[in-house]
Design a protein around this motif. Sequence first.
Motif, PDB file in Angstrom:
ATOM      1  N   SER A 138       0.840  -1.195   0.000  1.00 48.78           N
ATOM      2  CA  SER A 138       0.000   0.000   0.000  1.00 48.78           C
ATOM      3  C   SER A 138       0.876   1.245   0.000  1.00 48.78           C
ATOM      4  O   SER A 138       2.039   1.216   0.392  1.00 48.78           O
ATOM      5  CB  SER A 138      -0.898  -0.003   1.231  1.00 48.78           C
ATOM      6  N   ILE A 141       2.157   2.040   3.498  1.00 48.63           N
ATOM      7  CA  ILE A 141       3.351   1.324   3.940  1.00 48.63           C
ATOM      8  C   ILE A 141       4.590   1.892   3.257  1.00 48.63           C
ATOM      9  O   ILE A 141       5.618   2.142   3.892  1.00 48.63           O
ATOM     10  CB  ILE A 141       3.183  -0.183   3.639  1.00 48.63           C
ATOM     11  N   VAL A 144       5.487   5.251   4.888  1.00 44.68           N
ATOM     12  CA  VAL A 144       6.080   5.158   6.224  1.00 44.68           C
ATOM     13  C   VAL A 144       7.512   4.624   6.122  1.00 44.68           C
ATOM     14  O   VAL A 144       8.435   5.140   6.764  1.00 44.68           O
ATOM     15  CB  VAL A 144       5.220   4.275   7.148  1.00 44.68           C
ATOM     16  N   GLU A 253      -1.777   9.803  -1.066  1.00 45.84           N
ATOM     17  CA  GLU A 253      -1.282   9.105   0.124  1.00 45.84           C
ATOM     18  C   GLU A 253       0.181   9.377   0.444  1.00 45.84           C
ATOM     19  O   GLU A 253       0.509   9.699   1.580  1.00 45.84           O
ATOM     20  CB  GLU A 253      -1.482   7.587  -0.002  1.00 45.84           C
TER      21      GLU A 253
ATOM     22  N   ASN B 219      -5.457  -2.071   0.373  1.00 45.77           N
ATOM     23  CA  ASN B 219      -4.449  -1.018   0.415  1.00 45.77           C
ATOM     24  C   ASN B 219      -5.039   0.377   0.577  1.00 45.77           C
ATOM     25  O   ASN B 219      -4.302   1.349   0.678  1.00 45.77           O
ATOM     26  CB  ASN B 219      -3.601  -1.049  -0.857  1.00 45.77           C
ATOM     27  N   ALA B 220      -6.371   0.495   0.572  1.00 46.06           N
ATOM     28  CA  ALA B 220      -6.990   1.827   0.557  1.00 46.06           C
ATOM     29  C   ALA B 220      -6.635   2.612   1.821  1.00 46.06           C
ATOM     30  O   ALA B 220      -6.554   2.057   2.919  1.00 46.06           O
ATOM     31  CB  ALA B 220      -8.498   1.684   0.449  1.00 46.06           C
ATOM     32  N   TYR B 221      -6.420   3.897   1.646  1.00 40.07           N
ATOM     33  CA  TYR B 221      -6.063   4.735   2.783  1.00 40.07           C
ATOM     34  C   TYR B 221      -6.977   5.958   2.907  1.00 40.07           C
ATOM     35  O   TYR B 221      -7.457   6.271   3.994  1.00 40.07           O
ATOM     36  CB  TYR B 221      -4.608   5.182   2.640  1.00 40.07           C
ATOM     37  N   GLN B 222      -7.219   6.618   1.775  1.00 38.11           N
ATOM     38  CA  GLN B 222      -7.838   7.938   1.847  1.00 38.11           C
ATOM     39  C   GLN B 222      -9.256   7.903   2.436  1.00 38.11           C
ATOM     40  O   GLN B 222      -9.545   8.616   3.393  1.00 38.11           O
ATOM     41  CB  GLN B 222      -7.858   8.569   0.457  1.00 38.11           C
ATOM     42  N   MET B 225      -9.406   6.823   6.056  1.00 37.40           N
ATOM     43  CA  MET B 225      -8.884   7.884   6.918  1.00 37.40           C
ATOM     44  C   MET B 225      -9.975   8.911   7.244  1.00 37.40           C
ATOM     45  O   MET B 225     -10.063   9.414   8.367  1.00 37.40           O
ATOM     46  CB  MET B 225      -7.721   8.576   6.219  1.00 37.40           C
ATOM     47  N   PRO B 237      -3.572  -0.035   6.817  1.00 40.36           N
ATOM     48  CA  PRO B 237      -2.808   1.132   6.346  1.00 40.36           C
ATOM     49  C   PRO B 237      -2.965   2.343   7.277  1.00 40.36           C
ATOM     50  O   PRO B 237      -1.992   3.051   7.533  1.00 40.36           O
ATOM     51  CB  PRO B 237      -3.414   1.419   4.972  1.00 40.36           C
ATOM     52  N   VAL B 240      -0.707   1.678  10.306  1.00 42.83           N
ATOM     53  CA  VAL B 240       0.727   1.901  10.068  1.00 42.83           C
ATOM     54  C   VAL B 240       1.034   3.390  10.176  1.00 42.83           C
ATOM     55  O   VAL B 240       1.978   3.801  10.867  1.00 42.83           O
ATOM     56  CB  VAL B 240       1.131   1.368   8.674  1.00 42.83           C
ATOM     57  N   ALA B 241       0.228   4.206   9.504  1.00 40.51           N
ATOM     58  CA  ALA B 241       0.488   5.646   9.513  1.00 40.51           C
ATOM     59  C   ALA B 241       0.295   6.216  10.917  1.00 40.51           C
ATOM     60  O   ALA B 241       1.071   7.067  11.366  1.00 40.51           O
ATOM     61  CB  ALA B 241      -0.431   6.345   8.513  1.00 40.51           C
ATOM     62  N   GLN B 244       3.177   5.301  13.147  1.00 36.09           N
ATOM     63  CA  GLN B 244       4.352   6.113  12.812  1.00 36.09           C
ATOM     64  C   GLN B 244       4.260   7.487  13.469  1.00 36.09           C
ATOM     65  O   GLN B 244       5.238   7.967  14.027  1.00 36.09           O
ATOM     66  CB  GLN B 244       4.469   6.230  11.289  1.00 36.09           C
ATOM     67  N   THR B 258       5.622  -1.954  10.280  1.00 35.46           N
ATOM     68  CA  THR B 258       5.501  -1.838   8.825  1.00 35.46           C
ATOM     69  C   THR B 258       5.777  -3.182   8.156  1.00 35.46           C
ATOM     70  O   THR B 258       5.041  -3.598   7.254  1.00 35.46           O
ATOM     71  CB  THR B 258       6.494  -0.783   8.306  1.00 35.46           C
ATOM     72  N   SER B 261       2.934  -5.465   8.520  1.00 39.26           N
ATOM     73  CA  SER B 261       1.790  -5.051   7.701  1.00 39.26           C
ATOM     74  C   SER B 261       1.991  -5.380   6.237  1.00 39.26           C
ATOM     75  O   SER B 261       1.034  -5.495   5.481  1.00 39.26           O
ATOM     76  CB  SER B 261       1.573  -3.546   7.820  1.00 39.26           C
ATOM     77  N   MET B 262       3.279  -5.494   5.827  1.00 41.79           N
ATOM     78  CA  MET B 262       3.539  -5.861   4.429  1.00 41.79           C
ATOM     79  C   MET B 262       3.166  -7.310   4.168  1.00 41.79           C
ATOM     80  O   MET B 262       2.805  -7.676   3.062  1.00 41.79           O
ATOM     81  CB  MET B 262       5.040  -5.745   4.126  1.00 41.79           C
TER      82      MET B 262
END
Lengths: 323, 286
Positions: A138, A141, A144, A253, B219-222, B225, B237, B240-241, B244, B258, B261-262
């Motif tokens: 992603s 990832i 980061v 992102e 994998n979606a983030y936006q 969020m 995702p 992870v952010a 961090q 991380t 999560s991969m």
Amino acid sequence: MSTVEERAAAPARSATPSRGPVRRRTGRRTRAELALLLGPALALFALFVLVSIAAAVYYSFFDWNGFGPPSRLVGLANYRKALADPVFQGAVRHNLVFAVLSVAVQLPLTVALALLLNGRLRGRALLRLIAFTPYVLSEAITAVAWLVMLQPGGAVDRGLRSVGLDSLVHQWLADPDLVLYTLFAVSTWKYLGFGIILFLAGLQGVPMELREAAALDGASAWQTTRKVVLPLLGPTVRIWIFLSVIGSLQLFELVWIMTLGGPAGSSATMATYVIDRGFRRYQFGYGSAVAVVLFAVCFVFALAYQRFALRRDTDGALTGRVD
Amino acid sequence: MTAPPAAQRQPRLTARQLTLSGRYLAALLVAGVTLVPIAFVVLGGFRTNAQLNADPTGLPSPWVLDNYRSVLGSSVFWRLMGNSALIAVTATVLTCGLGAAAGYALARYRFRGREGVYTLFTAGLLFPLGVASLPVYLLLRQLHLLESWFGVALAEAAFGLPVTVVILRPFMAAIPGELEDAAAVDGCGRLGFLWRIMLPLARPALVTVAVLAFLGSWNAYQLPMLVFNQQAHFTLPLGVAAFQSQYSQDTAGILAYTALSMLPALGFFVFAERRIVGGMAGAVKG
């Protein structure tokens, strides 16, 4: 009525001399089936894609902080404000820089590597697997991981120093003149392998006979590549440019996680601007207006590109009729 | 570059060796550039922050398992993984189910407005979720679906439908009509034909669209969020952010988080590589 349906109705027809009722019943049945098959998909699509976009256009005419229904109609003021805001202008510029860089830098690099890799190669399957890996991770990832590596004194700096390239050490993410290029490098890392695999697939479509013929006619390897292979890669190049430019226009992102668009807006993109103003600062009317500008840009680019560059390639795939 | 067979006929050994070594050099370069950052993340997770500060690029010495152990032992991590899986599976099932039904209707029925409906779906390709996330967020808010995994899955499925329909329709249209006639003679209706014959035949295309939908959602983030505010609802995702920014001093911990999560995406990829690569190339080339 479809031919299939008439054929399907044929046995019934021979059994009942009066065709009328059967056909009408088939017609009603077909309509019910169609509603069942097409209805849910259309409803979901219409609600989320069409209604949400239409609603964004509506909200964009209001000054609205998101509490209660929008009531302060301001006409086009949000659009005027956005177009006059230097941060937004910068964001548009950054998206364009990204798009231009990807076509000017990533494309030649991708094609060159794909040409080098095309041919017999031990471990080809493994290389394909490796090259594709970053694409599968992603963006969060990726962001980061690179954020950690690009910290001042982090792995990238240390790696450069250890090979004697101290002069190349920079404030990768804190220098406003550099940050966009750093982000571009990270996105190249993520998408290069995908492009290479796309081009390797495209190269499989170039018949070996053509290259042999060119070689027999005395063409050098370079001439063969330039005059025979590259022109035949045209469709792959065009589709790669399309994906890459659309990707650059909606870049979000990587930027959001690595820099939040900073420092001081120097890496803001249209999409980060939408989220920053619309979502974080509760300016939902204004954010909607910027979102509408973002679709409009993507939409115009996509339509123009489809019309002028992609037409031949996607004929049959996207516009093909089924009979 | 010289094609190998031609090169064999003209025994210019040096040129051929040059090409070959160039090819292996390029292969090494691509593999190295790709793998070094991933290796850094994975190995960094086995180091302490002191080791990382002293030499960010070194190997673990000694190897420590604490970072990985503490991530794996945290219920939050597993919870986020579960959330991600729930959303991705739901979005995939919805995209494939509704997309296959719509693709079948558009491929095998004739009705007025069919091409118009198809064009509508293809136009959807121009509006990826990435440009529409704020409007979709506002819509979900209106529907009281904020903080709801189902709302996110619905939205992702809706935006996944265009590519699904565009891939499945031509595939389903290419299945010969004789099969349908034969099924009709045997008393199989058109819905029965879809279920018993079309779907099994369309399996390769279905797997491709399923893989695309799953990976996209995973994998979606936006959108997640915007929609999820409570950490218990986060997807991986987001986690992870968030990890961090929350523990920005704990580099080793971030790297372990991380790396772990991969793993699911990498495992899924190794398992479905052919489908993903083929699907991407297929989706792209039509």
